[in-house]
Design an enzyme around this catalytic site. Structure first.
Site, PDB file in Angstrom:
ATOM      1  N   GLU A 173     -25.119  -3.736   1.947  1.00  0.00           N
ATOM      2  CA  GLU A 173     -25.176  -4.140   0.381  1.00  0.00           C
ATOM      3  C   GLU A 173     -26.167  -5.256  -0.282  1.00  0.00           C
ATOM      4  O   GLU A 173     -26.505  -5.290  -1.271  1.00  0.00           O
ATOM      5  CB  GLU A 173     -23.653  -4.367  -0.031  1.00  0.00           C
ATOM      6  CG  GLU A 173     -22.563  -3.600   0.116  1.00  0.00           C
ATOM      7  CD  GLU A 173     -23.023  -2.145  -0.809  1.00  0.00           C
ATOM      8  OE1 GLU A 173     -23.140  -2.592  -1.846  1.00  0.00           O
ATOM      9  OE2 GLU A 173     -22.616  -0.953  -0.520  1.00  0.00           O
ATOM     10  N   SER A 448      42.044   3.041  -3.246  1.00  0.00           N
ATOM     11  CA  SER A 448      42.874   2.287  -2.355  1.00  0.00           C
ATOM     12  C   SER A 448      42.099   1.246  -1.596  1.00  0.00           C
ATOM     13  O   SER A 448      42.738   0.134  -0.844  1.00  0.00           O
ATOM     14  CB  SER A 448      43.491   3.207  -1.274  1.00  0.00           C
ATOM     15  OG  SER A 448      44.228   4.158  -1.719  1.00  0.00           O
TER      16      SER A 448
END
Length: 749
Positions: A173, A448
């Site tokens: 690059e 319960s």
């Protein structure tokens, strides 16, 4: 002519003045922005690191499963970190280096030996054979928490990047990066010649600084004004900041593609996304592929366009070899490497989205520095992939068997009650379904499951109640606040008359529970629930004894955490610790002693009763599978079978499962026939660590008459034995619980 020259001179001066002012403006604003607002880092969320230790319950298959989820590779030589070798009764692995919450750990090879019964026999360091007492494996990445811009990145310092990666990127690059001033005319010319020679774009003309400026601050429109602006801004940044600062920013900013709806920014996250590795572990072929993607992440997507990506990768490898960055052997080997590991069917899907949603919620409640997104955040959680998968597998297997209806929904939580932590969480029958999280948000009547609280209130009065106390299971009629008549019934529609408190709890009889709640006081039950962390509305009515209150599975988990942890309430959390990306610790969860809801002696009595649910009552299937006293638990069923609950816990794990429909229609399942099979299957996958059944002093086992509940001599054949406070039995007490009248002869002698 002189007029024209003067005019042009004035215009040139004006343009120069404007340019100077613009440059001054750019310099001040750009320098400030680049110094403080380069990018927004993500919060990376990790699962718990799997900790190995001798005698720890763990099956070889569970370890292999976790290694495969971490994308470790099968390799008998263990040459590279992130590899393992399955030897049957032993597994050798080469751990990756990782910065754990308590500090960094280097790559290391070990052999893990397994014994029969699914436990670790020992851990040896390789190659020296030294025995280890503890060994951690790098954790799974659970997900990311992104900022407002939706970008994901894992900040990586320049010192952590492989030199081969840096040199390859600059080669392709920007070869003159360390020599130009932000813009390079020679680079443009050289790139043009290289591209012409290769008949392809192998080098770019823009410098890295220009690319960085474009990514950070400019649009992608191709105009002369944008290019001029880009060059000017690149010159300013190059002048104000060091080359290393610019290069580090580039590596952390560059875009590498999409993972569904999230953008992958930075080489650190790209390395994890494509290869499941930390950036330090990248091979030459992997480095070349990442550099290839930089040119165009959409065009060079390795999952969609493998051929074009391989062609560009191989061309970059050729450049690396030509410039002597790699030798011939490495070059030839790199050409044979696959682009990326094969993606599994589950790849790209978020791990446990409902758990991650809870992490995000808790993260927002912690006092985290607001500037965390500048340095990034690492969130270490208690999430256990093994527990999560066991839970998901059990749900997937059991729900179709329990009901053909796709409307049957589920929510489940697995916690570690010793750590006050959440290990796994499911909020939908489709565990990948985003949206409503029933595990934390579904408020349902609990049936319960409420009973242990009122039994605890009774047993906290040892002068009035014990496990052998006789309760009445006979019809009762009550008038509600609105004048309606309420006649509670048992689930079987029958009444058994007198029944011991222990049996009433184990068999989950409704009517004795209602009568007991009226005796201890409904307001006292409400008060205890408040002490146990319930902040949502609680109805102060007799039906509260049968669970008319609405709670979420997470609230239910914390409520039963009181019984599992010595009678003390502690809120449960997903987050263990927080660090920034540099490893500086910002937060550490330290489980508190909690708030006492019930004293330890009362808690021991209730736990005995909850073990009775598993040994002799509605949860007897668990006792059959795992042995007596291995687990404690409670079932819960609401009116018309609308909700099915079961909560169970061993010495470490606490599991809550709820089944029901979102429209609250009946599902025709009790707690024992619906939720319990999910609990049983999950514990079968994870294993059970049996409860400690030792009684705290001064409790001791006492014999009681099975019909009257009176304390009787220990040598009586017909007796029920329960833990209780010491009760002295008179010498003249017979096995019927009656004092015998002695003759005058017996009284003398």
């Amino acid at each position: 002519m002189r007029f024209i020259l003067v005019l042009f001179a004035k215009l040139a001066l004006a343009v120069l003045a404007v340019t100077c002012f613009y440059v001054i403006y750019l310099d001040s604003s750009l320098t400030q922005r680049f110094a403080t607002e380069r990018y927004e880092a993500s919060a990376i969320v990790y699962a718990r690191p799997l900790e190995l230790a001798p005698n720890k319950p763990l099956r070889p298959q569970q370890l292999l499963q976790e290694l495969q989820q971490l994308r470790y590779r099968q390799d008998a030589t263990l040459t590279q970190s992130g590899s393992y070798h399955d030897q049957g009764s032993a597994i050798e692995l080469h751990r990756r280096p990782f910065d754990f919450a308590d500090g960094p750990a280097m790559a290391q090879k070990v052999r893990v030996r397994f014994a029969r019964g699914g436990v670790i026999a020992g851990i040896q360091s390789l190659p020296d054979g030294r025995e280890l007492n503890r060994f951690q494996i790098d954790p799974l990445v659970l997900g990311q928490v992104t900022g407002e811009n939706g970008e994901d990145r894992l900040i990586v310092g320049l010192e952590r990047l492989p030199s081969l990666l840096i040199e390859t990127l600059l080669l392709v690059e920007d070869r003159d990066f360390y020599h130009h001033a932000g813009v390079s005319l020679s680079s443009i010319g050289r790139a043009a010649l290289a591209n012409l020679a290769a008949m392809d774009t192998v080098q770019g003309g823009s410098t890295l600084t220009q690319q960085l400026v474009k990514n950070l601050y400019l649009s992608r429109e191709q105009t002369l004004w944008r290019k001029a602006n880009e060059a000017l801004m690149a010159l300013i940044i190059d002048f104000r900041f060091s080359k290393d600062e610019i290069l580090e920013t580039y590596f952390n900013e560059i875009y590498f593609g999409q993972d569904g709806g999230r953008a992958i920014h930075g080489v650190g996250l790209a390395s994890r996304f494509y290869f499941g590795k930390q950036v330090e572990e990248l091979s030459a072929a992997e480095i070349a592929m990442l550099v290839a993607i930089v040119k165009g992440p959409s065009y060079y997507n390795p999952y969609r366009y493998a051929d074009r990506v391989r062609e560009r990768r191989d061309m970059i490898l050729q450049l690396m070899f030509a410039q002597q960055l790699i030798n011939q052997r490495s070059y030839l080997a790199a050409l044979e490497e696959p682009l990326v590991p094969p993606r599994r069917a589950s790849e790209g899907r978020t791990w446990a989205p409902h758990y991650l949603a809870q992490v995000k919620q808790e993260l927002g409640q912690l006092q985290v520095p607001q500037e965390w997104n500048e340095q990034g955040l690492r969130v270490f959680t208690y999430f256990d992939p093994i527990a999560q998968q066991a839970l998901e597998k059990s749900i997937a297997e059991q729900l179709p068997r329990l009901s053909e209806s796709k409307e049957l929904q589920v929510a489940a939580v697995i916690a570690n009650h010793q750590q006050a932590s959440l290990r796994a969480l499911v909020g939908d029958r489709d565990h990948q379904q985003l949206g409503f999280n029933r595990a934390t948000g579904a408020m349902r009547q609990v049936g319960s499951l409420m009973k242990p609280t009122l039994y605890g209130l009774a047993l906290s009065q040892p002068g009035s109640y014990n496990l052998a106390s006789i309760l009445e299971d006979t019809p009762i009629t009550l008038e509600e606040v609105d004048g309606r008549i309420w006649q509670p019934e048992n689930y079987d529609g029958e009444f058994v008359g007198d029944i011991m408190l222990y049996d009433a709890l184990a068999q989950s009889r409704n009517v004795p529970a209602v009568k007991l709640a009226l005796e201890v006081g409904i307001e006292a039950v409400v008060s205890k629930l408040r002490q146990a962390g319930i902040t949502t509305p609680i109805p102060n009515v007799p039906s509260l004894a049968l669970g008319s209150v609405e709670l979420s599975p997470l609230q239910m988990t914390e409520l039963y955490g009181v019984w599992a942890h010595y009678g003390r309430y502690r809120p449960y959390t997903t987050i263990d610790s927080l660090t920034n990306h540099d490893g500086l610790r910002l937060y550490q969860h330290r489980p508190s002693a909690g708030r006492e809801v019930f004293d330890p002696l009362t808690t021991a009595l209730v736990n005995y009763g909850l073990r009775g649910v598993v040994n002799d009552g509605t949860g007897k299937r668990l006792g059959t599978l795992f042995g007596r006293d291995a687990l404690a638990g409670k079932s819960g069923t609401t009116n018309d079978y609308r909700d099915s609950w079961f909560v169970a816990y061993d010495a470490q794990q606490l599991m809550t499962v709820w089944l029901g429909r979102d429209d609250n229609k009946p599902i025709n399942l009790t707690g024992a026939t619906g939720a319990l099979p999910v609990v049983a299957n999950t514990f079968s996958e994870l294993g059970v660590q049996s409860l400690d059944v030792a009684l705290p002093a001064p409790l001791q086992y006492q014999a009681f008459h099975p019909q009257t509940g009176v304390a009787i001599p220990a040598d009586c054949r017909q007796q029920r034995t329960f833990p209780a406070f010491p009760v002295s039995v008179a010498e003249d007490m017979n096995c019927e619980g009656v004092l015998e009248e002695k003759s005058w002869w017996e009284k003398i002698f």
